[in-house]
Design a protein around this motif. Structure first.
Motif, PDB file in Angstrom:
ATOM      1  N   ASP A 183       0.830  -1.208   0.000  1.00 34.52           N
ATOM      2  CA  ASP A 183       0.000   0.000   0.000  1.00 34.52           C
ATOM      3  C   ASP A 183       0.860   1.253   0.000  1.00 34.52           C
ATOM      4  OD1 ASP A 183      -2.291  -1.511   0.000  1.00 34.52           O
ATOM      5  OD2 ASP A 183      -2.626  -1.377   2.159  1.00 34.52           O
ATOM      6  N   TYR A 184       1.931   1.236   0.800  1.00 36.04           N
ATOM      7  CA  TYR A 184       2.784   2.423   0.837  1.00 36.04           C
ATOM      8  C   TYR A 184       3.532   2.610  -0.484  1.00 36.04           C
ATOM      9  CZ  TYR A 184       6.344   5.782   1.909  1.00 36.04           C
ATOM     10  OH  TYR A 184       7.151   6.885   1.856  1.00 36.04           O
ATOM     11  N   LEU A 185       4.031   1.522  -1.053  1.00 35.33           N
ATOM     12  CA  LEU A 185       4.747   1.630  -2.325  1.00 35.33           C
ATOM     13  C   LEU A 185       3.829   2.108  -3.445  1.00 35.33           C
ATOM     14  CD1 LEU A 185       7.021  -1.552  -2.252  1.00 35.33           C
ATOM     15  CD2 LEU A 185       7.668   0.825  -1.840  1.00 35.33           C
ATOM     16  N   GLU A 256      15.311   2.724   2.382  1.00 36.06           N
ATOM     17  CA  GLU A 256      16.452   2.039   3.001  1.00 36.06           C
ATOM     18  C   GLU A 256      16.083   1.542   4.400  1.00 36.06           C
ATOM     19  OE1 GLU A 256      20.060   4.250   2.942  1.00 36.06           O
ATOM     20  OE2 GLU A 256      20.385   3.926   0.804  1.00 36.06           O
ATOM     21  N   ALA A 257      15.291   2.315   5.114  1.00 32.00           N
ATOM     22  CA  ALA A 257      14.842   1.876   6.435  1.00 32.00           C
ATOM     23  C   ALA A 257      13.879   0.699   6.318  1.00 32.00           C
ATOM     24  CB  ALA A 257      14.174   3.042   7.164  1.00 32.00           C
ATOM     25  N   MET A 258      12.974   0.759   5.356  1.00 31.64           N
ATOM     26  CA  MET A 258      12.021  -0.339   5.167  1.00 31.64           C
ATOM     27  C   MET A 258      12.716  -1.614   4.701  1.00 31.64           C
ATOM     28  SD  MET A 258       8.719   1.569   3.481  1.00 31.64           S
ATOM     29  CE  MET A 258       7.727   2.699   4.469  1.00 31.64           C
ATOM     30  N   ARG A 259      13.828  -1.459   3.997  1.00 30.68           N
ATOM     31  CA  ARG A 259      14.586  -2.642   3.588  1.00 30.68           C
ATOM     32  C   ARG A 259      15.052  -3.431   4.809  1.00 30.68           C
ATOM     33  NH1 ARG A 259      19.811  -1.451   0.078  1.00 30.68           N
ATOM     34  NH2 ARG A 259      20.290  -0.291   1.994  1.00 30.68           N
ATOM     35  N   ILE A 260      15.302  -2.740   5.911  1.00 25.45           N
ATOM     36  CA  ILE A 260      15.709  -3.407   7.147  1.00 25.45           C
ATOM     37  C   ILE A 260      14.498  -3.938   7.906  1.00 25.45           C
ATOM     38  CG2 ILE A 260      16.828  -3.058   9.380  1.00 25.45           C
ATOM     39  CD1 ILE A 260      18.591  -0.946   8.044  1.00 25.45           C
ATOM     40  N   ASP A 261      13.484  -3.108   8.099  1.00 22.26           N
ATOM     41  CA  ASP A 261      12.322  -3.517   8.891  1.00 22.26           C
ATOM     42  C   ASP A 261      11.481  -4.585   8.195  1.00 22.26           C
ATOM     43  OD1 ASP A 261      12.757  -1.934  11.150  1.00 22.26           O
ATOM     44  OD2 ASP A 261      11.855  -0.183  10.218  1.00 22.26           O
ATOM     45  N   PHE A 262      11.445  -4.560   6.867  1.00 25.88           N
ATOM     46  CA  PHE A 262      10.648  -5.523   6.109  1.00 25.88           C
ATOM     47  C   PHE A 262      11.516  -6.608   5.469  1.00 25.88           C
ATOM     48  CE2 PHE A 262       7.829  -1.932   6.407  1.00 25.88           C
ATOM     49  CZ  PHE A 262       6.552  -2.453   6.403  1.00 25.88           C
ATOM     50  N   ILE A 265       9.928 -10.106   4.879  1.00 25.85           N
ATOM     51  CA  ILE A 265       8.874 -10.052   3.862  1.00 25.85           C
ATOM     52  C   ILE A 265       9.477  -9.935   2.475  1.00 25.85           C
ATOM     53  CG2 ILE A 265       6.915  -8.706   3.010  1.00 25.85           C
ATOM     54  CD1 ILE A 265       6.323 -10.240   5.544  1.00 25.85           C
ATOM     55  N   LEU A 266      10.464  -9.054   2.315  1.00 20.70           N
ATOM     56  CA  LEU A 266      11.102  -8.870   1.011  1.00 20.70           C
ATOM     57  C   LEU A 266      11.796 -10.150   0.567  1.00 20.70           C
ATOM     58  CD1 LEU A 266      12.613  -5.315   1.627  1.00 20.70           C
ATOM     59  CD2 LEU A 266      10.743  -5.877   0.060  1.00 20.70           C
ATOM     60  N   ALA A 267      12.430 -10.852   1.505  1.00 23.33           N
ATOM     61  CA  ALA A 267      13.111 -12.100   1.153  1.00 23.33           C
ATOM     62  C   ALA A 267      12.114 -13.167   0.725  1.00 23.33           C
ATOM     63  CB  ALA A 267      13.948 -12.582   2.335  1.00 23.33           C
ATOM     64  N   SER A 268      10.978 -13.246   1.419  1.00 25.50           N
ATOM     65  CA  SER A 268       9.983 -14.266   1.085  1.00 25.50           C
ATOM     66  C   SER A 268       9.340 -14.011  -0.278  1.00 25.50           C
ATOM     67  CB  SER A 268       8.895 -14.322   2.160  1.00 25.50           C
ATOM     68  OG  SER A 268       8.131 -13.123   2.179  1.00 25.50           O
ATOM     69  N   LYS A 269       9.270 -12.747  -0.681  1.00 22.83           N
ATOM     70  CA  LYS A 269       8.699 -12.389  -1.986  1.00 22.83           C
ATOM     71  C   LYS A 269       9.771 -12.284  -3.075  1.00 22.83           C
ATOM     72  CE  LYS A 269       4.608 -11.832  -0.112  1.00 22.83           C
ATOM     73  NZ  LYS A 269       3.479 -12.757  -0.386  1.00 22.83           N
ATOM     74  N   ASN A 270      11.031 -12.537  -2.710  1.00 26.29           N
ATOM     75  CA  ASN A 270      12.155 -12.419  -3.638  1.00 26.29           C
ATOM     76  C   ASN A 270      12.208 -11.012  -4.243  1.00 26.29           C
ATOM     77  OD1 ASN A 270      14.443 -13.440  -4.886  1.00 26.29           O
ATOM     78  ND2 ASN A 270      13.322 -14.110  -6.720  1.00 26.29           N
ATOM     79  N   ALA A 271      11.963 -10.002  -3.396  1.00 24.79           N
ATOM     80  CA  ALA A 271      11.858  -8.623  -3.872  1.00 24.79           C
ATOM     81  C   ALA A 271      12.967  -7.730  -3.334  1.00 24.79           C
ATOM     82  CB  ALA A 271      10.506  -8.039  -3.469  1.00 24.79           C
ATOM     83  N   THR A 272      13.923  -8.300  -2.613  1.00 27.83           N
ATOM     84  CA  THR A 272      14.979  -7.485  -2.033  1.00 27.83           C
ATOM     85  C   THR A 272      15.799  -6.782  -3.102  1.00 27.83           C
ATOM     86  OG1 THR A 272      15.121  -9.010  -0.153  1.00 27.83           O
ATOM     87  CG2 THR A 272      16.958  -7.491  -0.479  1.00 27.83           C
ATOM     88  N   VAL A 273      16.168  -7.518  -4.145  1.00 26.76           N
ATOM     89  CA  VAL A 273      16.982  -6.927  -5.217  1.00 26.76           C
ATOM     90  C   VAL A 273      16.217  -5.831  -5.942  1.00 26.76           C
ATOM     91  CG1 VAL A 273      18.189  -7.414  -7.370  1.00 26.76           C
ATOM     92  CG2 VAL A 273      18.304  -9.046  -5.491  1.00 26.76           C
ATOM     93  N   SER A 274      14.923  -6.028  -6.148  1.00 27.61           N
ATOM     94  CA  SER A 274      14.114  -5.006  -6.819  1.00 27.61           C
ATOM     95  C   SER A 274      14.088  -3.720  -6.006  1.00 27.61           C
ATOM     96  CB  SER A 274      12.690  -5.522  -7.034  1.00 27.61           C
ATOM     97  OG  SER A 274      12.682  -6.663  -7.864  1.00 27.61           O
ATOM     98  N   LEU A 275      13.930  -3.840  -4.688  1.00 29.14           N
ATOM     99  CA  LEU A 275      13.924  -2.654  -3.843  1.00 29.14           C
ATOM    100  C   LEU A 275      15.293  -1.986  -3.846  1.00 29.14           C
ATOM    101  CD1 LEU A 275      12.336  -0.869  -1.887  1.00 29.14           C
ATOM    102  CD2 LEU A 275      13.099  -2.344  -0.025  1.00 29.14           C
ATOM    103  N   ILE A 278      15.609   0.119  -6.901  1.00 33.07           N
ATOM    104  CA  ILE A 278      14.861   1.377  -6.765  1.00 33.07           C
ATOM    105  C   ILE A 278      15.667   2.374  -5.939  1.00 33.07           C
ATOM    106  CG2 ILE A 278      12.786   2.430  -5.804  1.00 33.07           C
ATOM    107  CD1 ILE A 278      11.329  -0.196  -6.403  1.00 33.07           C
ATOM    108  N   ILE A 279      16.249   1.905  -4.843  1.00 31.36           N
ATOM    109  CA  ILE A 279      17.058   2.778  -3.995  1.00 31.36           C
ATOM    110  C   ILE A 279      18.251   3.312  -4.768  1.00 31.36           C
ATOM    111  CG2 ILE A 279      18.542   2.819  -1.955  1.00 31.36           C
ATOM    112  CD1 ILE A 279      16.620   0.780  -0.679  1.00 31.36           C
ATOM    113  N   ARG A 280      18.851   2.464  -5.595  1.00 30.57           N
ATOM    114  CA  ARG A 280      20.003   2.905  -6.382  1.00 30.57           C
ATOM    115  C   ARG A 280      19.608   3.976  -7.386  1.00 30.57           C
ATOM    116  NH1 ARG A 280      24.094  -1.583  -8.566  1.00 30.57           N
ATOM    117  NH2 ARG A 280      24.197  -1.779  -6.296  1.00 30.57           N
ATOM    118  N   GLU A 281      18.432   3.844  -7.993  1.00 29.27           N
ATOM    119  CA  GLU A 281      17.959   4.869  -8.926  1.00 29.27           C
ATOM    120  C   GLU A 281      17.702   6.188  -8.203  1.00 29.27           C
ATOM    121  OE1 GLU A 281      17.823   4.677 -12.122  1.00 29.27           O
ATOM    122  OE2 GLU A 281      18.201   2.527 -12.364  1.00 29.27           O
ATOM    123  N   LEU A 282      17.123   6.110  -7.010  1.00 28.51           N
ATOM    124  CA  LEU A 282      16.906   7.327  -6.230  1.00 28.51           C
ATOM    125  C   LEU A 282      18.235   7.966  -5.833  1.00 28.51           C
ATOM    126  CD1 LEU A 282      13.990   6.103  -3.927  1.00 28.51           C
ATOM    127  CD2 LEU A 282      13.825   7.733  -5.810  1.00 28.51           C
TER     128      LEU A 282
END
Length: 312
Positions: A183-185, A256-262, A265-275, A278-282
């Motif tokens: 929802d936040y994303l 970057e903070a959500m990458r730590i707190d979540f 969840i990110l690992a279970s969805k295989n979404a860590t690299v995608s996030l 995004i951080i690298r683009e920002l």
């Protein structure tokens, strides 16, 4: 006597103008990136010896520090200044508005989603106060000023964080669930899409009407032409550019903070690299501007178009 008086007045005026220009140069400043993990340890450490790292503490601490930076950076908060040199500056106030927009979004997400187990649950009392305080007008200088309202909001965020990391009866909660993150994303994606469209219009372009997204049964309140030429007025080009930089600066810290707190969840969805991408683009959007002004050259012309680069 008159000639001496005029010379003295001229010297005073010259010194005043030089001082204003020096302050404008000194205050035209974008704060650097901060380490969200180290920042969380520092902010929670200020709350007492009973504080500990818990889920949500890094994101909340990043929100607090981003908002604090908005007020305490070099030159302070400029958006509501009514005297020189602040009233003569527009780049930093637009950067501030971008940061404030990201701050408001995350504060509202904390209040409505991240701190609640379900939609029928009771809102957190401190977040219930912080959200409307951050929504105060950004250019108010009469009492209560914008700064005073935002400082009160930061105080409520600190109180929420103190209960979050302190534990005990009646403690605050932070629910790192996949639906909350999604929802936040989605909100952040809509913000970035709007900023990208405004930046892309700097060079002028013809846009097709895609408002109904190809749905034959969709309706809208008023008809729009099938094609429309949009172009940002030249006085707004640098405003949009610095607003986008401010939003991207704050969003990078939040993600970057959500990458730590979540992290689970990110690992279970295989979404860590995608996030991380995004951080690298920002991060790329925060590179120093190699020009004293925001250039608006043709897309494939001789001069750069900084707005199009930022939009990408």
């Amino acid at each position: 006597m008159k000639s001496w008086w005029w010379r003295g007045a001229g010297v005073v005026l010259l010194v005043y103008v030089a001082g204003v220009l020096a302050l404008m140069w000194w205050w035209d400043y974008e704060p650097p990136h901060f380490d969200v993990a180290a920042n969380a340890r520092e902010v929670t450490g200020e709350l007492g010896s009973a504080s500990r790292a818990v889920t949500g503490s890094v994101t909340t601490a990043a929100l607090i520090t981003s908002a604090q930076t908005l007020l305490d950076k070099r030159g302070g908060y400029l958006s509501n200044d009514r005297l020189p040199p602040g009233v003569l500056m527009d780049n930093v106030p637009n950067w501030e508005f971008g940061v404030l927009t990201a701050t408001r979004d995350l504060a509202r997400a904390l209040r409505n989603d991240l701190s609640r187990s379900q939609t029928q649950s009771v809102e957190d009392a401190d977040l219930q106060e912080a959200d409307p305080l951050f929504s105060s007008p950004n250019d108010r200088w009469l009492l209560p000023s914008s700064e005073s309202q935002y400082r009160k909001a930061i105080g409520h965020l600190r109180a929420y964080l103190a209960r979050l990391v302190g534990g005990g009866q009646g403690t605050a909660q932070f629910y790192a669930r996949a639906d909350n993150l999604a929802d936040y994303l989605q909100v952040a994606s809509a913000r970035l899409g709007s900023l990208s469209q405004r930046l892309s219009a700097a060079a002028g372009q013809v846009r097709l009407d895609t408002t109904l997204a190809g749905d034959p049964h969709a309706q809208q309140s008023s008809a729009t032409p099938p094609e429309q030429f949009v172009r940002t007025p030249w006085t707004k080009i640098d405003d949009n550019f610095y607003e986008a930089r401010g939003y991207a600066w704050a969003l990078r810290e939040q993600l970057e903070a959500m990458r730590i707190d979540f992290a689970p969840i990110l690992a279970s969805k295989n979404a860590t690299v995608s996030l991380e991408q995004i951080i690298r683009e920002l991060e790329e959007s925060q590179r120093a501007l190699g020009s004293p002004v925001v250039l608006n050259g043709r897309p494939f012309g001789f001069f750069a178009n900084h707005s199009l680069v930022m939009a990408n």
